[in-house]
Design a protein around this motif. Sequence first.
Motif, mmCIF file in Angstrom:
data_model
loop_
_atom_site.group_PDB
_atom_site.id
_atom_site.type_symbol
_atom_site.label_atom_id
_atom_site.label_comp_id
_atom_site.label_asym_id
_atom_site.label_seq_id
_atom_site.Cartn_x
_atom_site.Cartn_y
_atom_site.Cartn_z
ATOM 1 N N LYS A 148 -3.134 11.708 -16.277
ATOM 2 C CA LYS A 148 -2.430 11.348 -15.052
ATOM 3 C C LYS A 148 -1.726 10.008 -15.212
ATOM 4 C CE LYS A 148 -3.140 11.224 -10.067
ATOM 5 N NZ LYS A 148 -4.114 11.354 -8.981
ATOM 6 N N LYS A 149 -0.481 9.961 -14.797
ATOM 7 C CA LYS A 149 0.286 8.725 -14.913
ATOM 8 C C LYS A 149 -0.085 7.749 -13.797
ATOM 9 C CE LYS A 149 4.389 10.664 -17.107
ATOM 10 N NZ LYS A 149 5.840 10.852 -16.975
ATOM 11 N N ILE A 150 -0.224 6.485 -14.176
ATOM 12 C CA ILE A 150 -0.455 5.417 -13.204
ATOM 13 C C ILE A 150 0.668 4.415 -13.367
ATOM 14 C CG2 ILE A 150 -2.018 3.582 -12.477
ATOM 15 C CD1 ILE A 150 -4.324 5.226 -13.554
ATOM 16 N N LEU A 151 1.384 4.151 -12.319
ATOM 17 C CA LEU A 151 2.582 3.306 -12.438
ATOM 18 C C LEU A 151 2.255 1.965 -13.042
ATOM 19 C CD1 LEU A 151 5.565 3.039 -11.959
ATOM 20 C CD2 LEU A 151 5.091 2.203 -9.673
ATOM 21 N N TYR A 152 3.100 1.582 -13.966
ATOM 22 C CA TYR A 152 2.911 0.409 -14.798
ATOM 23 C C TYR A 152 2.948 -0.902 -14.048
ATOM 24 C CZ TYR A 152 5.786 -3.187 -17.016
ATOM 25 O OH TYR A 152 6.379 -4.361 -17.374
ATOM 26 N N ILE A 153 3.363 -0.980 -12.868
ATOM 27 C CA ILE A 153 3.710 -2.263 -12.213
ATOM 28 C C ILE A 153 2.491 -3.091 -11.881
ATOM 29 C CG2 ILE A 153 4.948 -3.351 -10.315
ATOM 30 C CD1 ILE A 153 6.468 -0.911 -9.837
ATOM 31 N N PRO A 154 1.723 -3.454 -12.730
ATOM 32 C CA PRO A 154 1.233 -2.959 -13.995
ATOM 33 C C PRO A 154 -0.227 -2.666 -13.812
ATOM 34 C CG PRO A 154 1.140 -5.275 -14.029
ATOM 35 C CD PRO A 154 1.594 -4.892 -12.670
ATOM 36 N N GLY A 155 -0.710 -1.815 -13.732
ATOM 37 C CA GLY A 155 -0.881 -0.796 -12.770
ATOM 38 C C GLY A 155 -1.060 -1.431 -11.427
ATOM 39 N N LEU A 156 -0.016 -1.496 -10.668
ATOM 40 C CA LEU A 156 -0.254 -1.812 -9.264
ATOM 41 C C LEU A 156 -1.418 -0.960 -8.799
ATOM 42 C CD1 LEU A 156 3.226 -1.980 -7.578
ATOM 43 C CD2 LEU A 156 1.632 -3.818 -7.950
ATOM 44 N N ALA A 157 -1.465 0.238 -9.331
ATOM 45 C CA ALA A 157 -2.521 1.152 -8.958
ATOM 46 C C ALA A 157 -3.874 0.753 -9.500
ATOM 47 C CB ALA A 157 -2.164 2.530 -9.455
ATOM 48 N N CYS A 158 -3.897 0.272 -10.727
ATOM 49 C CA CYS A 158 -5.198 0.070 -11.359
ATOM 50 C C CYS A 158 -5.619 -1.383 -11.418
ATOM 51 C CB CYS A 158 -5.185 0.655 -12.773
ATOM 52 S SG CYS A 158 -4.133 -0.251 -13.907
ATOM 53 N N LEU A 159 -4.811 -2.280 -10.894
ATOM 54 C CA LEU A 159 -5.095 -3.704 -11.052
ATOM 55 C C LEU A 159 -6.474 -4.065 -10.517
ATOM 56 C CD1 LEU A 159 -4.110 -6.453 -11.913
ATOM 57 C CD2 LEU A 159 -3.143 -6.749 -9.644
ATOM 58 N N LEU A 160 -6.822 -3.534 -9.367
ATOM 59 C CA LEU A 160 -8.127 -3.854 -8.793
ATOM 60 C C LEU A 160 -9.128 -2.719 -8.956
ATOM 61 C CD1 LEU A 160 -6.987 -5.612 -5.532
ATOM 62 C CD2 LEU A 160 -7.730 -6.630 -7.655
ATOM 63 N N VAL A 172 -2.257 -9.775 -6.521
ATOM 64 C CA VAL A 172 -3.288 -10.769 -6.208
ATOM 65 C C VAL A 172 -3.046 -11.343 -4.806
ATOM 66 C CG1 VAL A 172 -4.375 -12.932 -6.919
ATOM 67 C CG2 VAL A 172 -3.606 -11.304 -8.654
ATOM 68 N N CYS A 173 -1.781 -11.621 -4.497
ATOM 69 C CA CYS A 173 -1.454 -12.114 -3.150
ATOM 70 C C CYS A 173 -1.745 -11.068 -2.085
ATOM 71 C CB CYS A 173 0.013 -12.529 -3.087
ATOM 72 S SG CYS A 173 0.445 -13.920 -4.153
ATOM 73 N N ASN A 174 -1.438 -9.793 -2.374
ATOM 74 C CA ASN A 174 -1.754 -8.722 -1.428
ATOM 75 C C ASN A 174 -3.250 -8.667 -1.144
ATOM 76 O OD1 ASN A 174 0.904 -7.924 -1.153
ATOM 77 N ND2 ASN A 174 0.751 -6.233 -2.616
ATOM 78 N N THR A 175 -4.038 -8.846 -2.181
ATOM 79 C CA THR A 175 -5.489 -8.837 -2.019
ATOM 80 C C THR A 175 -5.940 -9.987 -1.130
ATOM 81 O OG1 THR A 175 -5.721 -7.858 -4.217
ATOM 82 C CG2 THR A 175 -7.689 -8.865 -3.260
ATOM 83 N N ALA A 176 -5.355 -11.162 -1.356
ATOM 84 C CA ALA A 176 -5.706 -12.323 -0.541
ATOM 85 C C ALA A 176 -5.343 -12.097 0.917
ATOM 86 C CB ALA A 176 -5.007 -13.564 -1.088
ATOM 87 N N LEU A 223 8.816 -2.432 -2.735
ATOM 88 C CA LEU A 223 8.191 -3.380 -1.816
ATOM 89 C C LEU A 223 6.779 -2.887 -1.524
ATOM 90 C CD1 LEU A 223 8.724 -5.960 -0.196
ATOM 91 C CD2 LEU A 223 9.567 -4.524 1.675
ATOM 92 N N VAL A 224 5.809 -3.528 -2.137
ATOM 93 C CA VAL A 224 4.401 -3.149 -2.005
ATOM 94 C C VAL A 224 3.690 -4.296 -1.301
ATOM 95 C CG1 VAL A 224 2.320 -2.429 -3.220
ATOM 96 C CG2 VAL A 224 4.574 -1.879 -4.171
ATOM 97 N N THR A 225 3.179 -4.047 -0.116
ATOM 98 C CA THR A 225 2.614 -5.125 0.694
ATOM 99 C C THR A 225 1.132 -4.948 0.975
ATOM 100 O OG1 THR A 225 3.216 -4.004 2.754
ATOM 101 C CG2 THR A 225 4.839 -5.525 1.795
ATOM 102 N N ASP A 226 0.551 -3.812 0.586
ATOM 103 C CA ASP A 226 -0.873 -3.576 0.810
ATOM 104 C C ASP A 226 -1.649 -3.765 -0.483
ATOM 105 O OD1 ASP A 226 -0.473 -2.886 3.492
ATOM 106 O OD2 ASP A 226 -0.035 -0.794 2.955
ATOM 107 N N MET A 227 -2.929 -4.147 -0.367
ATOM 108 C CA MET A 227 -3.807 -4.186 -1.519
ATOM 109 C C MET A 227 -3.961 -2.772 -2.063
ATOM 110 S SD MET A 227 -7.754 -5.495 -1.843
ATOM 111 C CE MET A 227 -8.491 -3.951 -1.281
ATOM 112 N N VAL A 228 -3.750 -2.611 -3.342
ATOM 113 C CA VAL A 228 -3.854 -1.300 -3.973
ATOM 114 C C VAL A 228 -5.215 -1.199 -4.653
ATOM 115 C CG1 VAL A 228 -2.868 0.264 -5.681
ATOM 116 C CG2 VAL A 228 -1.367 -1.197 -4.312
#
Length: 542
Positions: free
Chosen positions: A2-14, A109-113, A153-158
């Motif tokens: 399954k592909k997870i978007l690289y940004i970088p993984g905005l999806a998998c960062l947390l 990181v800012c979204n998480t904060a 434009l991603v504004t929520d914690m992923v």
Amino acid sequence: MKKILYIPGLACLLAISSCSDYLEEENISSATAENFYVTQTGYEALINSTYSTLRDLYAPTPYIFCAGTDLFFGAHQDAPLALTSYQSLTPGTPQVNDFFQTLYQSIQVCNTALHYAELTEEFQYLDSRRGEARFLRAYYYFLLVQSFGDVSLVTDMVDEPITHFERTPAAEVYQFIIDELSQAVNEVPATQSDYGRVTKAAVEHMLAKVYLTRGYEAYGQASDFDNAAAHADAAIGGQGLTVSFDKVFGYRNEVNDDVLFAVQYDQASLLNGGAHNWDTPWGPLIQGTGEGVAKKNLLHPTEYLFTIFGEYDSRFEGTFLNVRTYPYVGYYLNPKKSEVRNYYPRTAAQIADTAAWRAADLENRKDADIVPISSYWWEGNNQDAYPSLSKFDRIQNSDTRFTHDIYIARLGETYLIAAEAYLKSGNASLAADRINEVRRRAAMPGHEGDMMISAADVTLDFILDERARELAGEGHRWFDLKRTGTLMSRTKMYNPEIKSIYESGADPFQGNNGEYKILRPIPLNAISLDSEEYPQNPAYAN
């Protein structure tokens, strides 16, 4: 797989602990976050992490910020041609990939904060911390939208994998940035007990710059330039430029009244430690044992930059080290006991007075090689005999470890933002007033009157010249030229590397389908790892 978007993984960062060094260093997991970030101690640690992301962004050699402009040209095989001359700029360019990736990592990181700001316990500084994270996120989006145009434009914690993102129109991204900064300016205080945190003046400065930049766009609003001027004046707050220019970037003098916001390295800063590579690229070649610095001729100053300073403008000597000692760091650490290897006079008075200059300190200057300004200074093959751009000189020897802060917003630029905004809104008189405050500070003693200008002198080209004199090497120039629509014309005129390509019959900016390479390309990784279509910018082929 399954592909997870690289940004970088905005999806998998947390969500996945192996996705980033930041995760490993902070040991973030969902359980830790739920228990730790809802306390004041935990939340303060999370906010400090948002500041740390600035170091990730600004650590590399500043090609993204400074290369391929009218101020510097590539003069070494290690300088990336893709960014110094544009012809080979593609979606696979590593520096563009790293810039894009780091910005989205930092945004997450800012979204998480901001997510945990609604969950953590109440404490005295919570509103301010929320505003600080909001400012940093807006700043990162500002860099993205200027560089890439439409961006996601991603504004929520992923906290779970996402396989597709849409590109948000740049007009909407700009409005989001303005809305966020407008909220942040009411959340952060005028002063902070911890030096280095975001203040109201820093937010006002950035709001001014965002309005100014949007004002040039087709979707800009009629009030943008007026708003830019108002916010710049609010950031200035009646404060004059009281720090002499040579002290603004002085050794161990980062905590000064000109600095509104900076990436922190100084021991007096909010977060200390770390290093960057902003001292290396300006040359000249210095790699000897005991010199205390390592420099290469990667981004060589152009003739335009070396000659744009007037006879009475002290900013040349505040920007370039026109006296080179041995060791190089002797100029900073022990100038009275360091042999002068080179002296680079550039004004008529300096050139006429070299004998007196040598006699003033014969012990250290008797063997100095005097190299007056000439075309030799800006020859690309001149590796070691020209003045070094010294604003970010980093000292690394057995006794001293010093890394200069990188200034993101400072008062000298705020005045020039106000000047440009007033010019664009039709008030050249106020534009001249703001410029004259900058030039008054820049004047050599006794020559303040010689430096003053009138409203009739103020043009966009003059303001770009003034920004070159005031801000050379500080990371603004590519964005200045892109904002004002002068990237192609001014590099063709002043950048010898790009000029030679034009003279050979080619256009270095010519891209795919007749489009020009003004925006940066969307990195291939972002496109290839998206499960659906993620559009490329028009000038580039995937």
